[in-house]
Structures are given as structure tokens and as C-alpha cells.
Design a protein around this motif. Sequence first.
Motif, PDB file in Angstrom:
ATOM      1  N   GLN A 103       0.674  -0.976  -0.024  1.00 35.54           N
ATOM      2  CA  GLN A 103       0.081  -0.067  -0.338  1.00 35.54           C
ATOM      3  C   GLN A 103       1.295   1.455  -0.039  1.00 35.54           C
ATOM      4  O   GLN A 103       0.258   2.072  -1.022  1.00 35.54           O
ATOM      5  CB  GLN A 103      -1.069   0.060   0.742  1.00 35.54           C
ATOM      6  CG  GLN A 103      -2.246   1.110   1.404  1.00 35.54           C
ATOM      7  CD  GLN A 103      -3.141   0.712   2.598  1.00 35.54           C
ATOM      8  OE1 GLN A 103      -2.782   0.031   3.360  1.00 35.54           O
ATOM      9  NE2 GLN A 103      -4.191   2.264   2.658  1.00 35.54           N
TER      10      GLN A 103
ATOM     11  N   LYS B  74       3.859   1.499  -1.110  1.00 34.12           N
ATOM     12  CA  LYS B  74       4.334   1.634  -2.548  1.00 34.12           C
ATOM     13  C   LYS B  74       3.464   2.314  -2.996  1.00 34.12           C
ATOM     14  O   LYS B  74       3.835   3.214  -4.177  1.00 34.12           O
ATOM     15  CB  LYS B  74       4.953   0.203  -2.648  1.00 34.12           C
ATOM     16  CG  LYS B  74       5.510   0.301  -4.376  1.00 34.12           C
ATOM     17  CD  LYS B  74       5.980  -0.694  -4.781  1.00 34.12           C
ATOM     18  CE  LYS B  74       6.326  -0.701  -5.997  1.00 34.12           C
ATOM     19  NZ  LYS B  74       7.135  -2.088  -6.458  1.00 34.12           N
ATOM     20  N   LEU B  75       2.776   1.659  -3.616  1.00 30.58           N
ATOM     21  CA  LEU B  75       0.955   1.965  -4.793  1.00 30.58           C
ATOM     22  C   LEU B  75       1.141   3.524  -4.499  1.00 30.58           C
ATOM     23  O   LEU B  75       0.174   3.930  -5.721  1.00 30.58           O
ATOM     24  CB  LEU B  75       0.219   0.948  -4.884  1.00 30.58           C
ATOM     25  CG  LEU B  75       0.881  -0.482  -5.122  1.00 30.58           C
ATOM     26  CD1 LEU B  75      -0.189  -1.077  -5.340  1.00 30.58           C
ATOM     27  CD2 LEU B  75       1.068  -0.528  -6.233  1.00 30.58           C
ATOM     28  N   LYS B  76       0.678   3.515  -3.052  1.00 28.46           N
ATOM     29  CA  LYS B  76      -0.230   5.448  -3.245  1.00 28.46           C
ATOM     30  C   LYS B  76       0.706   6.495  -3.789  1.00 28.46           C
ATOM     31  O   LYS B  76      -0.266   7.271  -4.270  1.00 28.46           O
ATOM     32  CB  LYS B  76       0.137   5.864  -1.434  1.00 28.46           C
ATOM     33  CG  LYS B  76      -1.021   5.279  -0.872  1.00 28.46           C
ATOM     34  CD  LYS B  76      -0.393   5.922   0.790  1.00 28.46           C
ATOM     35  CE  LYS B  76      -1.925   5.022   1.632  1.00 28.46           C
ATOM     36  NZ  LYS B  76      -1.210   5.619   3.468  1.00 28.46           N
TER      37      LYS B  76
ATOM     38  N   GLU C 284       2.119   5.855  -7.136  1.00 26.92           N
ATOM     39  CA  GLU C 284       2.352   5.989  -8.640  1.00 26.92           C
ATOM     40  C   GLU C 284       1.011   5.989  -9.064  1.00 26.92           C
ATOM     41  O   GLU C 284       0.019   6.910  -8.682  1.00 26.92           O
ATOM     42  CB  GLU C 284       1.958   3.717  -8.603  1.00 26.92           C
ATOM     43  CG  GLU C 284       3.097   2.934  -7.653  1.00 26.92           C
ATOM     44  CD  GLU C 284       4.903   3.349  -8.733  1.00 26.92           C
ATOM     45  OE1 GLU C 284       4.306   3.715  -9.436  1.00 26.92           O
ATOM     46  OE2 GLU C 284       4.943   2.883  -8.040  1.00 26.92           O
TER      47      GLU C 284
ATOM     48  N   GLY D 181      -3.484  -0.870  -8.954  1.00 27.36           N
ATOM     49  CA  GLY D 181      -4.020  -0.281  -7.729  1.00 27.36           C
ATOM     50  C   GLY D 181      -2.809   1.336  -7.132  1.00 27.36           C
ATOM     51  O   GLY D 181      -3.068   1.432  -6.329  1.00 27.36           O
ATOM     52  N   ALA D 182      -2.956   1.767  -7.861  1.00 33.80           N
ATOM     53  CA  ALA D 182      -1.930   3.372  -7.713  1.00 33.80           C
ATOM     54  C   ALA D 182      -3.154   3.687  -7.703  1.00 33.80           C
ATOM     55  O   ALA D 182      -4.145   3.895  -7.884  1.00 33.80           O
ATOM     56  CB  ALA D 182      -1.323   3.416  -9.629  1.00 33.80           C
TER      57      ALA D 182
ATOM     58  N   GLU E 165      -4.205   6.349  -3.247  1.00 35.44           N
ATOM     59  CA  GLU E 165      -4.881   6.814  -2.316  1.00 35.44           C
ATOM     60  C   GLU E 165      -6.097   5.162  -1.958  1.00 35.44           C
ATOM     61  O   GLU E 165      -5.072   4.338  -1.130  1.00 35.44           O
ATOM     62  CB  GLU E 165      -4.917   7.645  -1.350  1.00 35.44           C
ATOM     63  CG  GLU E 165      -5.661   7.913   0.092  1.00 35.44           C
ATOM     64  CD  GLU E 165      -4.187   8.140   0.466  1.00 35.44           C
ATOM     65  OE1 GLU E 165      -4.133   7.159   1.685  1.00 35.44           O
ATOM     66  OE2 GLU E 165      -3.187   8.215   0.269  1.00 35.44           O
TER      67      GLU E 165
ATOM     68  N   SER F 148      -4.451   1.070  -3.318  1.00 35.58           N
ATOM     69  CA  SER F 148      -3.927   0.941  -3.077  1.00 35.58           C
ATOM     70  C   SER F 148      -4.322   0.427  -1.478  1.00 35.58           C
ATOM     71  O   SER F 148      -3.819  -0.732  -1.585  1.00 35.58           O
ATOM     72  CB  SER F 148      -2.911   2.180  -2.282  1.00 35.58           C
ATOM     73  OG  SER F 148      -3.140   2.585  -1.334  1.00 35.58           O
TER      74      SER F 148
ATOM     75  N   SER G 114      -3.988  -4.514  -2.236  1.00 38.97           N
ATOM     76  CA  SER G 114      -2.276  -4.909  -1.042  1.00 38.97           C
ATOM     77  C   SER G 114      -3.616  -5.190  -0.332  1.00 38.97           C
ATOM     78  O   SER G 114      -3.652  -6.751   0.359  1.00 38.97           O
ATOM     79  CB  SER G 114      -2.822  -3.377   0.039  1.00 38.97           C
ATOM     80  OG  SER G 114      -3.562  -2.970   0.728  1.00 38.97           O
TER      81      SER G 114
ATOM     82  N   ARG H 242       0.555  -4.950  -8.230  1.00 42.44           N
ATOM     83  CA  ARG H 242       0.223  -3.676  -8.200  1.00 42.44           C
ATOM     84  C   ARG H 242      -2.035  -3.775  -9.165  1.00 42.44           C
ATOM     85  O   ARG H 242      -2.456  -3.533  -8.656  1.00 42.44           O
ATOM     86  CB  ARG H 242       0.091  -2.605  -9.474  1.00 42.44           C
ATOM     87  CG  ARG H 242      -0.216  -1.403  -9.995  1.00 42.44           C
ATOM     88  CD  ARG H 242       0.798  -0.125 -10.704  1.00 42.44           C
ATOM     89  NE  ARG H 242       0.359   0.522 -10.999  1.00 42.44           N
ATOM     90  CZ  ARG H 242       0.712   1.730 -11.777  1.00 42.44           C
ATOM     91  NH1 ARG H 242       1.932   1.605 -11.891  1.00 42.44           N
ATOM     92  NH2 ARG H 242       0.055   2.358 -12.412  1.00 42.44           N
TER      93      ARG H 242
END
Length: 219
Positions: free
Chosen positions: A65, A67-69, A71, A127-128, A130, A133, A137, A191
Motif C-alpha cells: 500500500q 508503495k502504490l500510493k 504511483e 492499484g495506483a 490512495e 492501493s 493490498s 499492482r
Amino acid sequence: MKRQLSVMSLLLSAAILIAGCGNRNESKDGSADENETSTGISDVVKGVSNLDNLTDGAKKMEELQAKLKSEKPLSSEELKAFLPESLDGLKRTSYSAGSMYGVSVISGDATYTVDDQKDIKISIIDGAGETASAIVSLAQMGFMVDSENITDTEVEKTGDFEGKRAKTTDNKGVEGSTPKSSEISYLEKDRYLITLRGNGYSLDELKAFMGKLNVSALK
């Protein structure tokens, strides 16, 4: 998170113990039946394994989560490239893409049709961002726990599948009434939450399409 995990661990531990006790029956002479005792032990071992997977999954969920926030989500062009006009010779008969839940959760859906009885539906959630993600996740955490549910017509599993952690459903249908169907859900590139649904397809038939997806179009 630590407090939540502690509570979850206690609940799962209690469930494991109950499952173990519930599977241990006694024979007429008052001794435990050997086969059923073995089954109870197997359930306990499986429960402990799932607890470990869940704990590990919670840690990975937080890392993923975070990491993807930050992206950048896929563009419309990139979504269309992943869901092309044809898939392994099947024509795309419907397509939609945009934001889900009224926020910036980018998703896409496409249907590839053979005839009135058979089609493949593919869905993807990026998943990019807030909110996205958190969704992806959480799904990843769910894939970490092994499970299996079997009925007369359907087998549903969560576990290792084609080199990934995935949830699969294989429904053989009822002759003359309900056609066979199948479903595969998994994460691609840590992702993208991807789901394939096959109407008129068994799980073995559906997994062939999984290998035909244009994952190179995904960042």
C-alpha cells in the motif's frame, strides 16, 4: 496494526483449537478414532500455516500500500492495450473503463464472445493511488491464506496457481440446466487486480486465456 494482529491471532488460534476438538470423535470403547484424530491434527497444522500466512500477508499489505500510493495510474490508452479488440481469436464485444467508487480508482472491463453460450470477461483494477492501493493490498492479503471449498458442482480454492497466488472457482454446472463456468482472480506485478470469468469454460480452459493477456502493456 500490532493490536489488530494480536486480536486476530487470538481469534484464529481459538478457531484452530475448536476445529481440532470438533474433528476428534471417540470410538465405542471410549478411545479416539485414529483416522479422525489425524484429520483434527491436519486441520490444526493447516490453521497454523494460515495464521503465519496471514501475519506475513499483513506486513506485505502495508508495504504494498505504501508503495502504490504514489504511483501514477494507467492511462486510457494503456488500459485499451491490455484489453485489446481481440483475445486469442475472440472478438471483444464490450468495453468500459474509468474511475470506480467516485474516486480515482482506475479500472477496465472487456467481454470476448464466442456465442450465446460462451464468453470470457476480463476485469482489471489498477492499484495506483490512495484508495486503489488499499483495495489491491487488501486483496493481496486475502490471496495469502490457503482455502478450499468443495460442493457437488463447484470447487473454490485460494492458493498457488500458475506460479501466482490466486483464488479460483471451477463450476461444472448441471447438464441441461446450468452451463459450466470458472473464475480466476490474482495480482499481476504486485499492482493490478485481474479477474477472468469464463461462461461455458472450465478452469483448465480458462487458464489458457490467462497466458494470452497482454501484461506487457502494464507498467
